[in-house]
Design a protein around this motif. Structure first.
Motif, PDB file in Angstrom:
ATOM      1  N   PHE A 138       0.843  -1.194   0.000  1.00 58.14           N
ATOM      2  CA  PHE A 138       0.000   0.000   0.000  1.00 58.14           C
ATOM      3  C   PHE A 138       0.875   1.239   0.000  1.00 58.14           C
ATOM      4  N   PHE A 139       0.248   2.350  -0.319  1.00 59.09           N
ATOM      5  CA  PHE A 139       0.913   3.631  -0.144  1.00 59.09           C
ATOM      6  C   PHE A 139      -0.043   4.597   0.530  1.00 59.09           C
ATOM      7  N   VAL A 140       0.550   5.508   1.304  1.00 56.38           N
ATOM      8  CA  VAL A 140      -0.179   6.544   2.030  1.00 56.38           C
ATOM      9  C   VAL A 140       0.478   7.873   1.674  1.00 56.38           C
ATOM     10  N   THR A 141      -0.326   8.880   1.407  1.00 53.23           N
ATOM     11  CA  THR A 141       0.215  10.185   1.045  1.00 53.23           C
ATOM     12  C   THR A 141      -0.729  11.292   1.491  1.00 53.23           C
ATOM     13  N   ASP A 142      -0.177  12.499   1.567  1.00 54.55           N
ATOM     14  CA  ASP A 142      -1.039  13.676   1.726  1.00 54.55           C
ATOM     15  C   ASP A 142      -1.168  14.381   0.381  1.00 54.55           C
ATOM     16  N   SER A 143      -0.519  13.850  -0.626  1.00 53.44           N
ATOM     17  CA  SER A 143      -0.519  14.271  -2.038  1.00 53.44           C
ATOM     18  C   SER A 143       0.203  15.590  -2.308  1.00 53.44           C
ATOM     19  N   THR A 144       0.818  16.167  -1.284  1.00 56.12           N
ATOM     20  CA  THR A 144       1.563  17.407  -1.520  1.00 56.12           C
ATOM     21  C   THR A 144       2.993  17.370  -0.976  1.00 56.12           C
ATOM     22  N   ARG A 145       3.202  16.756   0.217  1.00 57.66           N
ATOM     23  CA  ARG A 145       4.533  16.797   0.838  1.00 57.66           C
ATOM     24  C   ARG A 145       5.087  15.445   1.265  1.00 57.66           C
ATOM     25  N   HIS A 146       4.214  14.483   1.535  1.00 55.02           N
ATOM     26  CA  HIS A 146       4.678  13.223   2.126  1.00 55.02           C
ATOM     27  C   HIS A 146       4.166  12.017   1.342  1.00 55.02           C
ATOM     28  N   TYR A 147       4.988  10.945   1.336  1.00 56.74           N
ATOM     29  CA  TYR A 147       4.612   9.711   0.636  1.00 56.74           C
ATOM     30  C   TYR A 147       5.251   8.528   1.365  1.00 56.74           C
ATOM     31  N   VAL A 148       4.429   7.552   1.758  1.00 57.28           N
ATOM     32  CA  VAL A 148       4.910   6.355   2.453  1.00 57.28           C
ATOM     33  C   VAL A 148       4.423   5.124   1.702  1.00 57.28           C
ATOM     34  N   THR A 149       5.321   4.170   1.483  1.00 55.53           N
ATOM     35  CA  THR A 149       4.931   2.890   0.880  1.00 55.53           C
ATOM     36  C   THR A 149       5.219   1.776   1.877  1.00 55.53           C
ATOM     37  N   ALA A 150       4.494   0.674   1.727  1.00 53.33           N
ATOM     38  CA  ALA A 150       4.709  -0.484   2.587  1.00 53.33           C
ATOM     39  C   ALA A 150       4.498  -1.752   1.771  1.00 53.33           C
ATOM     40  N   ASN A 151       5.359  -2.751   2.024  1.00 56.29           N
ATOM     41  CA  ASN A 151       5.299  -4.041   1.333  1.00 56.29           C
ATOM     42  C   ASN A 151       5.506  -5.151   2.349  1.00 56.29           C
ATOM     43  N   LEU A 152       4.628  -6.137   2.338  1.00 54.32           N
ATOM     44  CA  LEU A 152       4.721  -7.278   3.249  1.00 54.32           C
ATOM     45  C   LEU A 152       5.426  -8.436   2.551  1.00 54.32           C
ATOM     46  N   TYR A 153       6.451  -8.982   3.224  1.00 58.07           N
ATOM     47  CA  TYR A 153       7.176 -10.144   2.722  1.00 58.07           C
ATOM     48  C   TYR A 153       7.354 -11.157   3.847  1.00 58.07           C
ATOM     49  N   PHE A 154       7.312 -12.435   3.490  1.00 57.74           N
ATOM     50  CA  PHE A 154       7.587 -13.521   4.428  1.00 57.74           C
ATOM     51  C   PHE A 154       8.934 -14.137   4.081  1.00 57.74           C
ATOM     52  N   ASN A 155       9.636 -14.594   5.096  1.00 58.25           N
ATOM     53  CA  ASN A 155      10.910 -15.265   4.887  1.00 58.25           C
ATOM     54  C   ASN A 155      10.646 -16.759   4.662  1.00 58.25           C
ATOM     55  N   SER A 156       9.874 -17.054   3.629  1.00 55.17           N
ATOM     56  CA  SER A 156       9.547 -18.436   3.273  1.00 55.17           C
ATOM     57  C   SER A 156       9.046 -18.458   1.843  1.00 55.17           C
ATOM     58  N   ARG A 157       8.862 -19.652   1.311  1.00 50.52           N
ATOM     59  CA  ARG A 157       8.312 -19.763  -0.030  1.00 50.52           C
ATOM     60  C   ARG A 157       6.858 -19.314  -0.022  1.00 50.52           C
ATOM     61  N   PRO A 158       6.404 -18.700  -1.101  1.00 52.06           N
ATOM     62  CA  PRO A 158       5.021 -18.226  -1.134  1.00 52.06           C
ATOM     63  C   PRO A 158       4.023 -19.365  -1.315  1.00 52.06           C
ATOM     64  N   LYS A 159       3.420 -19.795  -0.223  1.00 52.66           N
ATOM     65  CA  LYS A 159       2.394 -20.833  -0.246  1.00 52.66           C
ATOM     66  C   LYS A 159       1.135 -20.237   0.362  1.00 52.66           C
ATOM     67  N   PRO A 160       0.179 -19.852  -0.479  1.00 53.17           N
ATOM     68  CA  PRO A 160      -0.999 -19.135   0.026  1.00 53.17           C
ATOM     69  C   PRO A 160      -1.783 -19.891   1.086  1.00 53.17           C
ATOM     70  N   ASP A 161      -1.866 -21.207   0.982  1.00 52.09           N
ATOM     71  CA  ASP A 161      -2.652 -21.965   1.958  1.00 52.09           C
ATOM     72  C   ASP A 161      -2.027 -21.905   3.346  1.00 52.09           C
ATOM     73  N   SER A 162      -0.725 -22.104   3.440  1.00 50.82           N
ATOM     74  CA  SER A 162      -0.098 -22.126   4.756  1.00 50.82           C
ATOM     75  C   SER A 162       0.141 -20.715   5.305  1.00 50.82           C
ATOM     76  N   LEU A 163       0.314 -19.736   4.440  1.00 52.77           N
ATOM     77  CA  LEU A 163       0.535 -18.368   4.907  1.00 52.77           C
ATOM     78  C   LEU A 163      -0.762 -17.610   5.170  1.00 52.77           C
ATOM     79  N   GLY A 164      -1.886 -18.155   4.742  1.00 49.13           N
ATOM     80  CA  GLY A 164      -3.171 -17.468   4.846  1.00 49.13           C
ATOM     81  C   GLY A 164      -3.493 -16.879   6.207  1.00 49.13           C
ATOM     82  N   PRO A 165      -3.409 -17.661   7.301  1.00 52.56           N
ATOM     83  CA  PRO A 165      -3.735 -17.080   8.620  1.00 52.56           C
ATOM     84  C   PRO A 165      -2.814 -15.929   9.004  1.00 52.56           C
ATOM     85  N   ALA A 166      -1.534 -16.045   8.693  1.00 52.43           N
ATOM     86  CA  ALA A 166      -0.594 -14.965   9.022  1.00 52.43           C
ATOM     87  C   ALA A 166      -0.878 -13.723   8.179  1.00 52.43           C
TER      88      ALA A 166
END
Length: 185
Positions: A138-166
């Motif tokens: 996601f990104f958050v901004t005030d559209s004039t002075r500030h901009y923040v981005t965020a990205n979620l990553y796991f230190n494991s292989r991407p397995k949607p079934d096992s990572l789902g609850p987390a």
């Protein structure tokens, strides 16, 4: 003697097999996480938000960049702040590029825009489905002075079934973070 032994084993075999053997049902791993209690993070870079006490905020290598770590889930949210200097469109395009680079592996990308004009908080929340390296961005901004981005990553292989609850747990935390996000100036 041999006959008695055979009759004994045969008798025990017939008596002991009165019930039909049933296989054990397969068990599913059940992951439960604590109910989140939130605390406030105040950045020296002009923004604040609340985050779960199940996580911890760590300083990254650049100033105004942070990791929100979930050590028990082996997950990190990479949070980056950029001041806007006539380059707002460039930041938005870069954020969208980061999201849509995952279309090779993503089965779907859900986009939700949010707007809190009273706090000057605007942005997009992306949930990536399937075997993607990043599940939420996601990104958050005030559209004039500030901009923040965020990205979620796991230190494991991407397995949607096992990572789902987390992913679901962290998604709620990140939505709360956006709901409580504020700019200092």
């Amino acid at each position: 003697m041999f006959k008695k032994l055979i009759f004994t084993f045969l008798g025990l075999f017939l008596i002991s097999c009165s019930e039909e053997a049933k296989p054990k049902p397969s068990g599913e791993l059940r992951l439960e996480y604590p109910v989140a209690k939130y605390q406030t993070f105040i950045s020296p870079c002009d923004f604040t938000f609340q985050y779960s006490d199940y996580a911890k905020v760590e300083k990254a290598k650049n100033e105004c960049w942070y990791y929100i770590s979930y050590p028990k889930m082996k997950a990190k949210v990479y949070l980056t702040y950029f001041p806007i200097h006539n380059d707002f469109d460039l930041h938005v395009k870069e954020s969208e590029k980061m999201v849509y680079e995952h279309t090779i592996k993503a089965s779907a990308i859900d986009t939700k825009s949010f707007s809190f004009p009273e706090r000057k908080v605007f942005g997009n929340f992306y949930e990536l489905k399937g075997q993607t390296a990043s599940n939420i961005q996601f990104f958050v901004t005030d559209s004039t002075r500030h901009y923040v981005t965020a990205n979620l990553y796991f230190n494991s292989r991407p397995k949607p079934d096992s990572l789902g609850p987390a992913v679901d747990y962290i998604k709620k935390d990140l939505q709360h973070m956006i709901d409580t996000f504020e700019w200092k100036n």
